[in-house]
Enzyme design. Sequence first.
Site, PDB file in Angstrom:
ATOM      1  N   HIS A  16       1.179  -1.283   0.004  1.00  0.00           N
ATOM      2  CA  HIS A  16       0.180   0.291  -0.435  1.00  0.00           C
ATOM      3  C   HIS A  16       0.845   1.350  -0.105  1.00  0.00           C
ATOM      4  O   HIS A  16       1.882   1.224   0.748  1.00  0.00           O
ATOM      5  CB  HIS A  16      -0.863  -0.158   1.051  1.00  0.00           C
ATOM      6  CG  HIS A  16      -1.779  -1.248   1.384  1.00  0.00           C
ATOM      7  ND1 HIS A  16      -3.016  -1.666   0.962  1.00  0.00           N
ATOM      8  CD2 HIS A  16      -1.089  -2.435   1.647  1.00  0.00           C
ATOM      9  CE1 HIS A  16      -3.251  -2.717   1.035  1.00  0.00           C
ATOM     10  NE2 HIS A  16      -3.067  -3.673   1.775  1.00  0.00           N
ATOM     11  N   ASN A  42      -6.601   0.134  -2.812  1.00  0.00           N
ATOM     12  CA  ASN A  42      -7.809   0.570  -1.378  1.00  0.00           C
ATOM     13  C   ASN A  42      -7.617   1.950  -0.618  1.00  0.00           C
ATOM     14  O   ASN A  42      -7.704   2.468  -0.157  1.00  0.00           O
ATOM     15  CB  ASN A  42      -7.895   0.053   0.235  1.00  0.00           C
ATOM     16  CG  ASN A  42      -6.409  -0.451   0.792  1.00  0.00           C
ATOM     17  OD1 ASN A  42      -5.156  -0.227   0.038  1.00  0.00           O
ATOM     18  ND2 ASN A  42      -6.270  -0.526   1.740  1.00  0.00           N
ATOM     19  N   LYS A 100      -8.151  -6.562  -8.282  1.00  0.00           N
ATOM     20  CA  LYS A 100      -8.348  -7.420  -6.292  1.00  0.00           C
ATOM     21  C   LYS A 100      -9.063  -7.477  -5.501  1.00  0.00           C
ATOM     22  O   LYS A 100     -10.439  -6.528  -6.444  1.00  0.00           O
ATOM     23  CB  LYS A 100      -7.341  -5.868  -5.921  1.00  0.00           C
ATOM     24  CG  LYS A 100      -7.410  -5.960  -4.257  1.00  0.00           C
ATOM     25  CD  LYS A 100      -6.329  -7.569  -3.677  1.00  0.00           C
ATOM     26  CE  LYS A 100      -6.871  -7.246  -1.653  1.00  0.00           C
ATOM     27  NZ  LYS A 100      -5.610  -7.449  -0.824  1.00  0.00           N
ATOM     28  N   HIS A 137      -7.895 -10.545  -1.010  1.00  0.00           N
ATOM     29  CA  HIS A 137      -8.005 -10.536   0.152  1.00  0.00           C
ATOM     30  C   HIS A 137      -8.709 -12.108   1.340  1.00  0.00           C
ATOM     31  O   HIS A 137     -10.453 -11.092   1.509  1.00  0.00           O
ATOM     32  CB  HIS A 137      -7.885  -9.040   0.655  1.00  0.00           C
ATOM     33  CG  HIS A 137      -8.160  -8.987   2.358  1.00  0.00           C
ATOM     34  ND1 HIS A 137      -7.412  -8.276   3.392  1.00  0.00           N
ATOM     35  CD2 HIS A 137      -8.532  -9.860   3.547  1.00  0.00           C
ATOM     36  CE1 HIS A 137      -7.424  -8.676   4.738  1.00  0.00           C
ATOM     37  NE2 HIS A 137      -8.153  -9.423   4.627  1.00  0.00           N
ATOM     38  N   HIS A 175      -0.914 -12.148   1.248  1.00  0.00           N
ATOM     39  CA  HIS A 175      -0.419 -12.067   2.735  1.00  0.00           C
ATOM     40  C   HIS A 175      -1.078 -13.208   3.962  1.00  0.00           C
ATOM     41  O   HIS A 175      -1.937 -13.461   4.875  1.00  0.00           O
ATOM     42  CB  HIS A 175      -0.830 -10.705   3.442  1.00  0.00           C
ATOM     43  CG  HIS A 175      -2.666 -10.022   3.191  1.00  0.00           C
ATOM     44  ND1 HIS A 175      -3.183 -10.681   2.858  1.00  0.00           N
ATOM     45  CD2 HIS A 175      -2.272  -9.216   2.626  1.00  0.00           C
ATOM     46  CE1 HIS A 175      -4.307 -10.261   2.739  1.00  0.00           C
ATOM     47  NE2 HIS A 175      -3.556  -8.848   2.611  1.00  0.00           N
ATOM     48  N   ASP A 248       2.760  -6.167   2.308  1.00  0.00           N
ATOM     49  CA  ASP A 248       1.703  -5.261   2.677  1.00  0.00           C
ATOM     50  C   ASP A 248       2.046  -4.257   3.402  1.00  0.00           C
ATOM     51  O   ASP A 248       1.589  -4.178   4.369  1.00  0.00           O
ATOM     52  CB  ASP A 248       0.688  -6.617   3.584  1.00  0.00           C
ATOM     53  CG  ASP A 248      -0.125  -5.637   3.627  1.00  0.00           C
ATOM     54  OD1 ASP A 248      -0.895  -5.242   3.243  1.00  0.00           O
ATOM     55  OD2 ASP A 248      -1.017  -6.438   4.607  1.00  0.00           O
ATOM     56  N   HIS A 252       0.902   3.670   8.218  1.00  0.00           N
ATOM     57  CA  HIS A 252      -0.737   4.583   9.339  1.00  0.00           C
ATOM     58  C   HIS A 252       0.541   4.983  10.101  1.00  0.00           C
ATOM     59  O   HIS A 252       1.303   4.751  10.636  1.00  0.00           O
ATOM     60  CB  HIS A 252      -1.469   3.995   9.948  1.00  0.00           C
ATOM     61  CG  HIS A 252      -2.664   2.437   9.249  1.00  0.00           C
ATOM     62  ND1 HIS A 252      -3.981   3.545   8.294  1.00  0.00           N
ATOM     63  CD2 HIS A 252      -2.621   1.382   8.897  1.00  0.00           C
ATOM     64  CE1 HIS A 252      -4.097   2.869   7.863  1.00  0.00           C
ATOM     65  NE2 HIS A 252      -3.768   0.949   7.582  1.00  0.00           N
TER      66      HIS A 252
HETATM   67  C1  NCD Z   1      -4.087  -2.742   5.216  1.00  0.00           C
HETATM   68  C2  NCD Z   1      -4.481  -1.073   4.679  1.00  0.00           C
HETATM   69  O1  NCD Z   1      -3.755  -0.281   5.824  1.00  0.00           O
HETATM   70  O2  NCD Z   1      -4.788  -0.482   3.326  1.00  0.00           O
HETATM   71  N1  NCD Z   1      -3.834  -2.807   6.175  1.00  0.00           N
HETATM   72  C3  NCD Z   1      -3.410  -4.291   6.607  1.00  0.00           C
HETATM   73  O3  NCD Z   1      -3.277  -4.491   8.246  1.00  0.00           O
HETATM   74  N2  NCD Z   1      -2.552  -4.933   6.144  1.00  0.00           N
HETATM   75  C4  NCD Z   1      -5.061  -2.754   4.233  1.00  0.00           C
HETATM   76  C5  NCD Z   1      -4.607  -5.083   3.966  1.00  0.00           C
HETATM   77  O4  NCD Z   1      -4.386  -5.021   2.663  1.00  0.00           O
HETATM   78  O5  NCD Z   1      -5.917  -5.365   4.319  1.00  0.00           O
HETATM   79 ZN    ZN Z   2      -2.413  -4.767   1.825  1.00  0.00          ZN
END
Ligand code: NCD
Ligand code: ZN
Length: 345
Positions: A16, A42, A100, A137, A175, A248, A252
Site C-alpha cells: 500500500h 484501496n 483485487k 484478501h 498475505h 503488505d 498508518h
Molecule cells: C491494509 C491497509 O491498511 O490498507 N492493512 C493491513 O492491515 N494489511 C489493508 C489490507 O491489506 O488488509
Molecule cells: Zn494489503
Amino acid sequence: MTNNLTIRRPDDWHLHFRDGDIMRGVVPYTARQFGRAIVMPNLSPPVTTAAMAADYRDRIMAAVPAGTDFTPLMTCYLTDTTDPDDLARGAADGVFTAAKLYPANATTNSAHGVSDVAKLAPVLERMEAEGIVLCVHGEVTDADIDVFDREAEFIERHLRGIIADFPRLKVVFEHITTADAVDFVKSCGANVAATITPQHLHINRNAMLVGGMQPHNYCLPVAKRETHRLALRAAAVSGSPKFFLGTDSAPHLRSAKETSCGCAGIFNAPYALESYLTVFEEEGALDHFEGFASLHGPAFYGLPVNADSITLERAEVAVPESFELTGEEIVPWHGGQTIGWRIAS
Ligand code: NCD
Ligand code: ZN
C-alpha cells in the site's frame, strides 16, 4: 558464514502506497529495494477504473527518486459493479496487472468491496479468459466468525468455489497467515499461489496482545498462533514457486495506530528485505531466498525477472524507533530493534 548475498533485484507483490504526501514519503523506501511492486487500490475513493489507475500510476512515478528504476504495477479494486470491458481494456493497455478482491468491510478502505462473490462471476470469467491475475484478501467478514478463523473460513466458503468454477484463473491468495492457507495453496494447481509478509514470518498473536496491547504489531489478517507462523516459515523457505514475497507494507501514522480505535497495518517498507532475509538465515535457507524474493513472483505473473541485482551484507543496523512522515511520526516494522543485514549501497 555468508557475509554477502547478491540476488536478482526483488519485487514486492503486494503493498500500500496511499496517496498524496504520505505516498510521496513512502515510495522511495520501496523503490530503493524493489524493481516493481503490486500497488493496492484501496484509496479513498478506491481505484476502480483504468483511468483512475493510470492517473495514480503517474502520481507514483512522479514520487520515484531521480535515477531509480522502479515500476508500479497497478491493480483494479473490484466492486459489485466492476465493468469487465474496462478491466480487460486496462489490462490490454498495460495499466492493470491484476485485480483485487476485497470482501466488503474486510479491512482498511474496503467498504466498497464485493458484497457477494457470486456477483463477480462475469468479471472472473473475463479475467480467466484474458489471463488477468486475481489478488484475494481472503477473509470472511461475517460478524459470527471469530477474527482468528476468518481466513480458514474464507477458503471453505469462497476460495474453493472460485478456483473450481474458474480452473484457469490465476489467483494469488495474499498475505496468508495460516497453515490452512499453506495447505490449500499447495493442494491447488500452478495457477494458485500466495504471498507472505515479513511480519507473519516473525510474530505470532502474542506479539500483539502480551505485555500490553501492541498496536504496531496489528495488521489484517491478524497474526495467528505459533503453529501457523511455523507453517508459513516452512512454506516461504521451501523453494516452492507457489510462495513469494509480498510485504503488505501498510503505512498508518503513529497517531492513527496509537488511539482508541487503531488502524490495521504494519509499515514494513524501510527494512523489508532485511526482515525477510533474517528469517531465511534462521531457517538455514539462504539458497532459497532469491527464488522467494525475485524469481517466483515474475514467473507466476508471466513477467521477466529484473535485469539488475542487489547485494545484502551482514551488518548490525539499528532500526529507528520512528520516522518522520508528512511532519508526523510513523513507526516502522522492527522499530527500535537491531537487524543483522543491510543493503550494500
Ligand atoms: C491494509 C491497509 O491498511 O490498507 N492493512 C493491513 O492491515 N494489511 C489493508 C489490507 O491489506 O488488509
Ligand atoms: Zn494489503
